[in-house]
Write a protein that holds these residues in place. Sequence first.
Motif, PDB file in Angstrom:
ATOM      1  N   THR A 166       0.855  -1.194   0.000  1.00 43.42           N
ATOM      2  CA  THR A 166       0.000   0.000   0.000  1.00 43.42           C
ATOM      3  C   THR A 166       0.888   1.240   0.000  1.00 43.42           C
ATOM      4  N   TRP A 214      -7.335  -2.042  -7.384  1.00 45.51           N
ATOM      5  CA  TRP A 214      -6.446  -3.196  -7.323  1.00 45.51           C
ATOM      6  C   TRP A 214      -6.852  -4.172  -6.228  1.00 45.51           C
ATOM      7  N   ASN A 225       3.577   1.619  -5.530  1.00 39.10           N
ATOM      8  CA  ASN A 225       2.815   0.511  -6.101  1.00 39.10           C
ATOM      9  C   ASN A 225       1.649   1.024  -6.937  1.00 39.10           C
ATOM     10  N   TYR A 226       0.923   2.006  -6.399  1.00 42.65           N
ATOM     11  CA  TYR A 226      -0.254   2.493  -7.109  1.00 42.65           C
ATOM     12  C   TYR A 226       0.107   3.309  -8.345  1.00 42.65           C
ATOM     13  N   GLU A 227       1.157   4.117  -8.278  1.00 45.46           N
ATOM     14  CA  GLU A 227       1.510   4.897  -9.472  1.00 45.46           C
ATOM     15  C   GLU A 227       2.168   4.018 -10.532  1.00 45.46           C
ATOM     16  N   GLN A 276      -6.539  -3.888 -16.208  1.00 45.44           N
ATOM     17  CA  GLN A 276      -6.130  -4.164 -14.836  1.00 45.44           C
ATOM     18  C   GLN A 276      -6.125  -5.672 -14.626  1.00 45.44           C
ATOM     19  N   GLN A 303      -7.485   3.792  -5.969  1.00 47.38           N
ATOM     20  CA  GLN A 303      -6.523   2.796  -6.442  1.00 47.38           C
ATOM     21  C   GLN A 303      -6.558   1.545  -5.572  1.00 47.38           C
ATOM     22  N   MET A 304      -6.811   1.717  -4.297  1.00 43.42           N
ATOM     23  CA  MET A 304      -6.989   0.540  -3.427  1.00 43.42           C
ATOM     24  C   MET A 304      -8.188  -0.275  -3.881  1.00 43.42           C
ATOM     25  N   SER A 323       2.443   4.633  -2.495  1.00 40.76           N
ATOM     26  CA  SER A 323       2.223   5.424  -3.707  1.00 40.76           C
ATOM     27  C   SER A 323       2.995   4.819  -4.865  1.00 40.76           C
ATOM     28  N   ARG A 333       1.426   0.805 -11.018  1.00 39.79           N
ATOM     29  CA  ARG A 333       0.298   0.098 -11.609  1.00 39.79           C
ATOM     30  C   ARG A 333      -0.514   1.005 -12.531  1.00 39.79           C
ATOM     31  N   TYR A 334      -0.724   2.248 -12.106  1.00 38.73           N
ATOM     32  CA  TYR A 334      -1.468   3.208 -12.928  1.00 38.73           C
ATOM     33  C   TYR A 334      -0.760   3.409 -14.259  1.00 38.73           C
ATOM     34  N   TYR A 367      -5.944   7.864  -3.636  1.00 40.79           N
ATOM     35  CA  TYR A 367      -5.326   6.610  -3.199  1.00 40.79           C
ATOM     36  C   TYR A 367      -6.394   5.564  -2.879  1.00 40.79           C
TER      37      TYR A 367
END
Length: 406
Positions: free
Chosen positions: A139, A318, A143-145, A405, A314-315, A141, A147-148, A311
């Motif tokens: 969790t 994913w 990982n999320y950016e 995704q 994005q949680m 930023s 993946r984005y 955020y």
Amino acid sequence: MFTTRLTAGFLPLFDSALLVLAQECGFAEAEGLELQLVRETSWANIRDRAALGHFEIAQMLAPMPIAANLGLTPIATPMIAPVVLGLGNNGVTVSAAVWKSMQEQGAPGDLAAGPAGQALAKVVAATKRKLRFGVVHQTSSHNYELRYWLAASGIQPGRDIEIVVLPPPLLPDALGAVSIDGYCVGEPWNSVGVAHKSAHIVTVKASIWQSSPDKVIGMRTDWAEQHPDLVDAVVRAIYRAGLWCADPANHGQAARIMAGSAYLDQDENLVHRALSGMLDVGAGRVETVPGFFIPHASAANLPWRSHALWYYTQMVRWCDVVPSDAAAAIAQASFRPDLFRRALAPLGVSLPLTDSKVEGARAKEQAIPGSLGAIPMLPDRFFDGQIFDPTDIQTYLEQQAQLPQT
């Protein structure tokens, strides 16, 4: 003045700078604080030690308090973030072999997220094995950016590319050992990979999502409620450190402090790259990145609730969180602009009139209304042109669901 000692956890990353400088440059002392800075080895340690009360405050990944409040952590301790440690600072770095393949697929090497992603998508499609990328925490930023960026480039995380978790300082070594093919991390570990592992930086956070948050000062909610004066003092010390760090005249001293053995333990010139935005991306090529790290400008230290809600989306995207109005409310309440405003009231600075804003709509610098006058804001575009309206989360989630995704 009576001095209160607070134990503060941090990781050896450049965006611990405002926390470190608050202590080293006297901003904490001016607020009646002494920060005992404790360098940790992983974000999991920061998360757990903060939850257990070993740290009163800590440098945290921006999504970490949100994850704690949504029940995504082993120890269910409510957390808040009353101040942000600046914007930007991340990059995506790949091995020399992957970069060579990306060049052959047309990657221009200018750090632009769009062309780099298109080239990587062609490499992924042409590679028989599944490439593996590292991030610093599930969790995060990062990982999320990552993946984005991958998904918007036509690469499905999980199906087309594997993502694993490693502490930031271990990522360059893992790349050098061919255990991973790339990673997303904050400085100085992209530059360390370039300098010591023949790596190549292919894009940066400032291109994926301009002026976006990465680290915060996090603390337990109960501690913050019991010690409002200390919370205010911490926020003011961090704010003043950000203002000082933003002055180019102080960059040399900031780099020297951060390069020290107690903090990053790296070459001063290498550390300075995050401040200047002049990155050696590999093979001697230097690219200048406006807004690579923003310690103060563009209301950088305000914990915008729209950032917390992005955020959260994005949680959901994913599959970390099941979407609900209650979960969204918990996520946005994890960021505390009200405490930021309370702390800065004695300083008489102009603050945004709202706690939330549309994200991704500013293509160029423009001012927003402030309590004491207009506040200049830097561009905040997503590289794929998407816009996030925090008042219409459902529509955004539906749009995200239509994109690739896992």
